[in-house]
Motif scaffolding. Structure first.
Motif, mmCIF file in Angstrom:
data_model
loop_
_atom_site.group_PDB
_atom_site.id
_atom_site.type_symbol
_atom_site.label_atom_id
_atom_site.label_comp_id
_atom_site.label_asym_id
_atom_site.label_seq_id
_atom_site.Cartn_x
_atom_site.Cartn_y
_atom_site.Cartn_z
ATOM 1 N N GLU A 1 0.815 -1.211 0.000
ATOM 2 C CA GLU A 1 0.000 0.000 0.000
ATOM 3 C C GLU A 1 0.850 1.263 0.000
ATOM 4 N N ALA A 2 2.043 1.184 0.592
ATOM 5 C CA ALA A 2 2.922 2.357 0.642
ATOM 6 C C ALA A 2 3.642 2.590 -0.685
ATOM 7 N N ASP A 3 3.720 1.554 -1.522
ATOM 8 C CA ASP A 3 4.384 1.666 -2.823
ATOM 9 C C ASP A 3 3.676 0.715 -3.790
ATOM 10 N N PRO A 4 2.623 1.199 -4.448
ATOM 11 C CA PRO A 4 1.777 0.313 -5.245
ATOM 12 C C PRO A 4 2.371 -0.133 -6.573
ATOM 13 N N ARG A 5 3.624 0.171 -6.836
ATOM 14 C CA ARG A 5 4.223 -0.215 -8.110
ATOM 15 C C ARG A 5 4.599 -1.694 -8.075
ATOM 16 N N ASN A 6 3.785 -2.521 -8.704
ATOM 17 C CA ASN A 6 4.052 -3.954 -8.761
ATOM 18 C C ASN A 6 5.351 -4.210 -9.529
ATOM 19 N N HIS A 7 6.219 -5.055 -8.981
ATOM 20 C CA HIS A 7 7.536 -5.253 -9.599
ATOM 21 C C HIS A 7 7.424 -5.904 -10.970
ATOM 22 N N VAL A 8 6.391 -6.720 -11.195
ATOM 23 C CA VAL A 8 6.223 -7.324 -12.513
ATOM 24 C C VAL A 8 5.820 -6.259 -13.532
ATOM 25 N N ALA A 9 4.916 -5.366 -13.127
ATOM 26 C CA ALA A 9 4.519 -4.269 -14.020
ATOM 27 C C ALA A 9 5.726 -3.403 -14.365
ATOM 28 N N THR A 10 6.575 -3.139 -13.376
ATOM 29 C CA THR A 10 7.779 -2.338 -13.620
ATOM 30 C C THR A 10 8.701 -3.040 -14.610
ATOM 31 N N LEU A 11 8.848 -4.365 -14.468
ATOM 32 C CA LEU A 11 9.695 -5.114 -15.391
ATOM 33 C C LEU A 11 9.143 -5.061 -16.809
ATOM 34 N N PHE A 12 7.844 -5.275 -16.968
ATOM 35 C CA PHE A 12 7.273 -5.266 -18.316
ATOM 36 C C PHE A 12 7.409 -3.889 -18.966
ATOM 37 N N ARG A 13 7.270 -2.836 -18.177
ATOM 38 C CA ARG A 13 7.493 -1.491 -18.728
ATOM 39 C C ARG A 13 8.943 -1.334 -19.180
ATOM 40 N N ARG A 14 9.859 -1.893 -18.395
ATOM 41 C CA ARG A 14 11.279 -1.784 -18.753
ATOM 42 C C ARG A 14 11.573 -2.563 -20.034
ATOM 43 N N MET A 15 11.005 -3.747 -20.162
ATOM 44 C CA MET A 15 11.196 -4.526 -21.372
ATOM 45 C C MET A 15 10.604 -3.803 -22.578
ATOM 46 N N GLU A 16 9.458 -3.188 -22.402
ATOM 47 C CA GLU A 16 8.805 -2.465 -23.489
ATOM 48 C C GLU A 16 9.652 -1.282 -23.939
ATOM 49 N N ALA A 17 10.344 -0.646 -22.997
ATOM 50 C CA ALA A 17 11.149 0.538 -23.324
ATOM 51 C C ALA A 17 12.529 0.186 -23.865
ATOM 52 N N CYS A 18 12.936 -1.076 -23.763
ATOM 53 C CA CYS A 18 14.290 -1.463 -24.183
ATOM 54 C C CYS A 18 14.441 -1.277 -25.687
ATOM 55 N N ARG A 19 15.520 -0.620 -26.094
ATOM 56 C CA ARG A 19 15.742 -0.345 -27.516
ATOM 57 C C ARG A 19 16.652 -1.385 -28.168
ATOM 58 N N LEU A 20 17.004 -2.416 -27.409
ATOM 59 C CA LEU A 20 17.751 -3.546 -27.963
ATOM 60 C C LEU A 20 16.791 -4.701 -28.233
ATOM 61 N N PRO A 21 17.038 -5.499 -29.263
ATOM 62 C CA PRO A 21 16.207 -6.678 -29.487
ATOM 63 C C PRO A 21 16.361 -7.660 -28.323
ATOM 64 N N ILE A 22 15.237 -8.167 -27.819
ATOM 65 C CA ILE A 22 15.249 -9.162 -26.742
ATOM 66 C C ILE A 22 14.728 -10.472 -27.319
ATOM 67 N N ILE A 23 15.563 -11.515 -27.252
ATOM 68 C CA ILE A 23 15.193 -12.820 -27.795
ATOM 69 C C ILE A 23 15.019 -13.794 -26.639
ATOM 70 N N ALA A 24 13.858 -14.425 -26.568
ATOM 71 C CA ALA A 24 13.618 -15.435 -25.542
ATOM 72 C C ALA A 24 14.190 -16.768 -25.999
ATOM 73 N N ARG A 25 15.024 -17.349 -25.176
ATOM 74 C CA ARG A 25 15.513 -18.718 -25.385
ATOM 75 C C ARG A 25 14.713 -19.601 -24.432
ATOM 76 N N VAL A 26 13.665 -20.220 -24.944
ATOM 77 C CA VAL A 26 12.728 -20.962 -24.096
ATOM 78 C C VAL A 26 13.239 -22.392 -23.964
ATOM 79 N N ASN A 27 13.984 -22.614 -22.889
ATOM 80 C CA ASN A 27 14.657 -23.879 -22.642
ATOM 81 C C ASN A 27 13.798 -24.882 -21.887
#
Length: 277
Positions: free
Chosen positions: A97-123
Motif C-alpha cells: 500500500e505504501a508503494d503500489p508499483r508492482n515489480h512485474v509491471a515495472t519489469l514489463f514497462r522496462r522490457m517495453e522501453a528497451c531499444r535492444l532486441p530481446i530474444i527469448a531462449r525458451v529452454n
C-alpha cells in the motif's frame, strides 16, 4: 539439450555478472540474461524482476551490446510464473500500500522501453507470468516440447498483468481458449500460430538461437535501436499521428552515420561497417 552455460559457442564469452537471482554473461555483441532459480523452476519474484531490469539497464549502458537473450537456468523451465510457494518472498500477487508499483509491471514497462532486441531462449516450460515474459520479448526460439500457457484460471485468477502482451502476440481465439481453460500448448503448436518464431528439438535450440542472433548483430545497431523506439510509440498512436511521426523518424534515421554508411556500402557493393551512431 545443452544447458544455459553452453549457449552460443560461436560467440566469445566473458565472465558472469550477478544481479540477485539473475546472472548475465557477454558473448560478443550479445548479453545473455539467465533467471537463476532452477530449484523454483525459475519462478518470478521481486528479486528476479529487479535483476532482469538491472541487466537490461547494463546492456543499454554499454553501447556495444546489440542483442539480449533471456533464458532460464537448467532445462526444466524457462519460467514457471509467479512464485507460489508458501515461503515465497516478493510474490507478484500482492501490492504494498505504501508503494503500489508492482515489480512485474515495472519489469514489463522496462522490457517495453528497451531499444535492444530481446530474444527469448525458451529452454523449458513458460507458464503464467513466464509466458508473459516470452510474449514481451521481440523474438522467440523454443524447445518444441516446452509448454506455454496461462493457468491462472485454475486458481481463481486471470492473467491480468500480461494481457497487453497476450493481445499483441497470440491470435484472439487461441488466447481466449488458453485464458478460459488454463490449458497449455506446446511450442511446436505455438510456432504454427507464429506465437514463437522457431520451435526446434532440444539439441538444436542453441544452434538455432545463434543462427538467429547472427542475422541480427550484423545489422545496423542505430537502425534497430531507433526502430524499436519508434515502434513502441507508434503502437500507442492513431494511424494519422503514426504516419506523421514516422516521416520525421525516417528523416532522422537517414541522417545517422549508420544510414550513411549503409547507403555507401550498398553503392560500393561491400559489407557495411557499423559504428552504432
Amino acid at each position: 539439450m545443452g544447458s544455459s552455460e553452453q549457449v552460443g559457442g560461436s560467440f566469445e564469452q566473458t565472465d558472469e555478472t550477478h544481479y540477485g537471482a539473475v546472472r548475465t554473461r557477454r558473448r560478443g555483441h550479445v548479453l545473455e540474461i539467465t533467471i537463476d532459480r532452477p530449484e523454483r523452476r525459475n519462478a518470478m519474484n521481486a528479486d528476479v524482476s529487479t535483476g532482469i531490469g538491472q541487466a537490461l539497464d547494463a546492456a543499454e549502458a554499454t553501447g556495444d551490446v546489440r542483442a539480449v537473450v533471456l533464458t532460464g537456468a537448467g532445462d526444466r523451465a524457462f519460467c514457471a510464473g509467479g512464485d507460489m510457494q508458501a515461503d515465497a518472498s516478493g510474490t507478484p500477487f500482492t501490492m504494498n500500500e505504501a508503494d503500489p508499483r508492482n515489480h512485474v509491471a515495472t519489469l514489463f514497462r522496462r522490457m517495453e522501453a528497451c531499444r535492444l532486441p530481446i530474444i527469448a531462449r525458451v529452454n523449458g516450460h513458460a507458464l503464467a507470468g513466464g509466458f508473459g515474459l516470452v510474449c514481451a520479448c521481440d523474438l522467440v526460439v523454443a524447445r518444441e516440447d516446452a509448454l506455454l500457457g496461462v493457468s491462472e484460471v485454475k486458481i481463481g485468477l486471470f492473467p491480468m498483468m500480461i494481457l497487453p502482451f497476450l493481445l499483441r502476440t497470440v491470435p484472439v481465439r487461441t488466447m481466449m481458449e488458453m485464458c478460459l481453460t488454463g490449458e497449455p500448448i506446446t511450442a511446436a503448436e505455438a510456432a504454427r500460430d507464429r506465437i514463437v518464431n522457431y520451435a526446434v528439438p532440444a539439441d538444436q535450440l542453441d544452434a538455432k538461437l545463434d543462427w538467429l542472433l547472427g542475422r541480427i548483430v550484423d545489422k545496423s545497431p542505430t537502425g534497430i535501436r531507433l526502430g524499436k523506439q519508434a515502434l513502441g510509440r507508434v503502437r500507442e498512436m492513431t494511424t494519422s499521428n503514426a504516419i506523421e511521426y514516422a516521416q520525421f523518424m525516417l528523416a532522422n534515421l537517414a541522417r545517422t552515420a549508420d544510414a550513411k554508411e549503409g547507403f555507401a556500402a550498398f553503392l560500393a557493393k561491400r559489407p557495411p561497417e557499423w559504428t552504432g551512431n
